[in-house]
Design an enzyme around this catalytic site. Structure first.
Site, PDB file in Angstrom:
ATOM      1  N   ASP A  20      15.420   0.145  -1.405  1.00 39.31           N
ATOM      2  CA  ASP A  20      14.755  -0.825  -0.531  1.00 39.31           C
ATOM      3  C   ASP A  20      15.547  -2.129  -0.443  1.00 39.31           C
ATOM      4  O   ASP A  20      15.009  -3.214  -0.684  1.00 39.31           O
ATOM      5  CB  ASP A  20      13.344  -1.133  -1.039  1.00 39.31           C
ATOM      6  CG  ASP A  20      12.545   0.107  -1.349  1.00 39.31           C
ATOM      7  OD1 ASP A  20      12.787   1.140  -0.710  1.00 39.31           O
ATOM      8  OD2 ASP A  20      11.669   0.045  -2.232  1.00 39.31           O
TER       9      ASP A  20
ATOM     10  N   ASN B 162      -1.764  -0.242   4.261  1.00 39.21           N
ATOM     11  CA  ASN B 162      -1.290  -0.388   2.893  1.00 39.21           C
ATOM     12  C   ASN B 162      -0.389  -1.612   2.825  1.00 39.21           C
ATOM     13  O   ASN B 162       0.645  -1.664   3.504  1.00 39.21           O
ATOM     14  CB  ASN B 162      -0.521   0.865   2.459  1.00 39.21           C
ATOM     15  CG  ASN B 162      -0.235   0.898   0.975  1.00 39.21           C
ATOM     16  OD1 ASN B 162      -0.765   0.108   0.204  1.00 39.21           O
ATOM     17  ND2 ASN B 162       0.608   1.836   0.557  1.00 39.21           N
ATOM     18  N   ALA B 163      -0.766  -2.607   2.039  1.00 41.49           N
ATOM     19  CA  ALA B 163      -0.056  -3.892   1.987  1.00 41.49           C
ATOM     20  C   ALA B 163       1.187  -3.795   1.105  1.00 41.49           C
ATOM     21  O   ALA B 163       1.268  -4.358   0.011  1.00 41.49           O
ATOM     22  CB  ALA B 163      -0.979  -4.993   1.487  1.00 41.49           C
ATOM     23  N   ILE B 164       2.184  -3.069   1.622  1.00 43.60           N
ATOM     24  CA  ILE B 164       3.493  -3.014   0.966  1.00 43.60           C
ATOM     25  C   ILE B 164       4.567  -3.125   2.046  1.00 43.60           C
ATOM     26  O   ILE B 164       4.275  -3.199   3.234  1.00 43.60           O
ATOM     27  CB  ILE B 164       3.682  -1.730   0.141  1.00 43.60           C
ATOM     28  CG1 ILE B 164       3.651  -0.498   1.048  1.00 43.60           C
ATOM     29  CG2 ILE B 164       2.615  -1.610  -0.937  1.00 43.60           C
ATOM     30  CD1 ILE B 164       4.061   0.761   0.324  1.00 43.60           C
TER      31      ILE B 164
ATOM     32  N   GLU C 228       6.908   3.940   7.137  1.00 45.66           N
ATOM     33  CA  GLU C 228       6.934   2.735   6.308  1.00 45.66           C
ATOM     34  C   GLU C 228       8.158   1.886   6.631  1.00 45.66           C
ATOM     35  O   GLU C 228       8.919   2.170   7.548  1.00 45.66           O
ATOM     36  CB  GLU C 228       6.923   3.110   4.821  1.00 45.66           C
ATOM     37  CG  GLU C 228       8.044   4.011   4.374  1.00 45.66           C
ATOM     38  CD  GLU C 228       7.840   4.526   2.955  1.00 45.66           C
ATOM     39  OE1 GLU C 228       6.719   4.455   2.442  1.00 45.66           O
ATOM     40  OE2 GLU C 228       8.812   5.005   2.364  1.00 45.66           O
TER      41      GLU C 228
ATOM     42  N   GLY D 223       1.017   6.071  -4.229  1.00 47.24           N
ATOM     43  CA  GLY D 223       0.006   6.823  -3.506  1.00 47.24           C
ATOM     44  C   GLY D 223      -1.306   6.113  -3.273  1.00 47.24           C
ATOM     45  O   GLY D 223      -2.257   6.717  -2.765  1.00 47.24           O
TER      46      GLY D 223
ATOM     47  N   SER E  38       2.732   1.159   5.123  1.00 52.79           N
ATOM     48  CA  SER E  38       3.224   2.434   4.662  1.00 52.79           C
ATOM     49  C   SER E  38       2.079   3.437   4.753  1.00 52.79           C
ATOM     50  O   SER E  38       0.987   3.176   4.269  1.00 52.79           O
ATOM     51  CB  SER E  38       3.704   2.310   3.216  1.00 52.79           C
ATOM     52  OG  SER E  38       4.006   3.571   2.679  1.00 52.79           O
ATOM     53  N   PHE E  39       2.342   4.591   5.392  1.00 56.05           N
ATOM     54  CA  PHE E  39       1.329   5.640   5.529  1.00 56.05           C
ATOM     55  C   PHE E  39       0.032   5.050   6.113  1.00 56.05           C
ATOM     56  O   PHE E  39       0.093   4.154   6.947  1.00 56.05           O
ATOM     57  CB  PHE E  39       1.102   6.333   4.193  1.00 56.05           C
ATOM     58  CG  PHE E  39       2.249   7.220   3.778  1.00 56.05           C
ATOM     59  CD1 PHE E  39       2.108   8.598   3.772  1.00 56.05           C
ATOM     60  CD2 PHE E  39       3.474   6.690   3.399  1.00 56.05           C
ATOM     61  CE1 PHE E  39       3.166   9.433   3.393  1.00 56.05           C
ATOM     62  CE2 PHE E  39       4.527   7.508   3.019  1.00 56.05           C
ATOM     63  CZ  PHE E  39       4.373   8.881   3.021  1.00 56.05           C
TER      64      PHE E  39
END
Length: 339
Positions: free
Chosen positions: A44, A159-161, A220, A120, A179-180
Site C-alpha cells: 500500500d 468500510n473506513a479504510i 478498494e 474482514g 474497501s468491499f
C-alpha cells in the site's frame, strides 16, 4: 481488505497548492528494471517528495518508511510510530497496526491519514497525524495526533479504510475511502482541520462492484488525480494479499465532476464495477510480478508523473514489492503506465 495509497509533495507541486522544491533527478530507462535496495516488503505505498528526498510510506510496523534520492535506490528508515493511539484501540478492538497511509501537504503541514481495522471487518476508523516536515533531523519535526476522522460500523454500507485526501480545482477538500461493502465513498472535509465538515455531509458513492448473491465485492484503494480538466479515479479490483496468487488489478475512470460519474475510455462506469485497466499482472510468459495494485500517484517537480504500487514477486516467494511506473498521457487524455 485493505492495504494501501500516494500523493505528491511538500516542497513540491501538489494538487491544490504549491511549495518550493528542488528539481527531480534525471531518470532514464524503466525504473522497475533498476530499482534496488529495501524494496521488500512494501504494501500500500504512498510516494511523496520533500526537498530532494523521496519518501515511500506503507502498511506495516506502525507505518513503514523508505527514502531515496532518485527513485531508484531505496533505504528503509525507522517506522513512524511505536503504538496505536489510545482512541484507536478503543474504537477498533483487536487492531494492532496502521494500514494504508496517505500523505498530503496543505496548511503548512503534512497530513498523514491512515486506517485502523481488523481483517474482514468494517468496524474501522481513519485517523490523522500532522507534522510540519518529514525530515526526522529537522528541529520542528513532530507528529501530532489529531484523532479520528471517520469511523464505520457493522450497520454501515462502507468500510473506513484506504484513505486518500484530495483538493479539487475549487479548493474543496475531499476524502475518498473504502474497501468491499458498498464500495468507494467520497466525504467532504473541512480544509482547516482536514476532518469531516460539521455537520458532516452525506458520503457519495463514486465506485463499487456488484457481488454475486451472498458473495464479496472486491474493490478498494481509491486514489484521485487531476489532469487537463478531468478528475481521474484509480481503484483496485479483486484480491490482494495472497502472494503470487493475488488477482489484484487497477482500473481508472475520469469525470469532469469530482463527485462523478467516473467513466472508462469505453464509457463503462466505475459505479458499475467497470472502467479502463491501467495496471495488471505481467504477461503469462513472464509470470513474475502478480497482483499489481493499491496505486498512488506522484507529479514530480520536473512535471513527470509516476504510479507507485505494490506487486507480488513470484520469484521471491510472492513477496510484496515496491514498483514505480512512469505515466504518459495518451492523445485522448488517458494515463498509460509503462513497466
Amino acid at each position: 481488505m485493505i492495504f494501501r495509497s500516494l500523493l505528491l509533495a511538500a516542497s513540491c507541486t501538489f494538487w491544490g497548492g504549491t511549495a518550493l522544491a528542488e528539481p527531480g533527478p534525471a531518470i532514464s530507462g524503466p525504473i522497475n528494471t533498476r530499482i534496488t535496495g529495501d524494496i521488500v516488503p512494501t504494501h500500500d505505498p504512498v510516494l511523496v517528495k520533500e526537498k530532494a528526498t523521496y519518501y515511500v510510506f506503507g502498511t506495516g510496523h506502525m507505518v513503514s518508511v523508505k527514502t531515496s534520492p532518485d527513485l531508484i535506490h531505496w533505504t528503509a528508515q525507522p517506522p513512524l510510530f511505536t503504538d496505536l493511539p489510545d482512541w484507536a484501540t478503543r474504537a477498533v478492538p483487536g487492531s494492532k497496526d496502521m494500514w494504508a497511509p496517505d500523505m498530503s501537504f496543505f496548511g503548512g503541514r503534512w497530513h498523514l491519514y491512515y486506517a485502523v481495522s481488523t481483517f474482514g471487518s468494517n468496524r474501522s476508523a481513519i485517523g490523522l497525524f500532522t507534522s510540519p516536515t518529514l525530515d526526522p533531523k529537522a528541529p520542528d519535526y513532530r507528529w501530532k495526533d489529531e484523532g479520528p476522522v471517520v469511523m464505520s460500523h457493522p450497520s454501515d454500507d462502507f468500510n473506513a479504510i484506504d484513505p486518500n485526501h484530495f483538493i479539487d480545482a475549487d479548493d474543496h477538500h475531499w476524502l475518498a475511502l473504502g474497501s468491499f461493502w458498498g464500495g468507494i465513498k467520497l466525504f467532504a472535509l473541512d480544509p482547516r482541520s482536514g476532518k469531516l465538515l460539521d455537520p458532516p455531509g452525506t458520503p457519495i458513492t463514486i465506485a463499487r462492484r456488484h457481488a454475486p448473491a451472498g458473495g464479496p465485492a472486491p474493490i478498494e484503494a481509491p486514489f484521485l488525480v487531476s489532469h487537463d480538466g478531468y478528475y481521474y479515479l484509480f481503484v483496485s479490483y479483486d484480491y490482494c494479499c495472497k502472494g503470487a496468487n493475488s488477482t489484484y488489478y487497477t482500473v481508472v475512470g475520469r469525470s469532469k465532476d469530482v463527485r462523478g460519474p467516473y467513466q472508462g475510455k469505453d464509457g463503462s462506469r466505475l459505479i458499475d464495477g467497470e472502467g479502463t485497466i491501467v495496471l495488471r499482472a505481467d504477461l503469462e510468459e513472464q509470470e513474475r510480478f502478480r497482483g499489481p495494485g493499491h496505486p498512488g500517484f506522484l507529479r514530480d517537480t520536473d512535471g513527470k508523473d509516476y504510479l507507485v504500487y505494490h506487486a507480488y514477486d513470484r520469484l521471491n516467494h510472492g513477496a510484496s514489492t515496491l514498483r514505480i511506473s512512469p505515466v504518459e498521457w495518451s492523445a485522448d487524455g488517458w494515463p498509460v503506465a509503462s513497466r
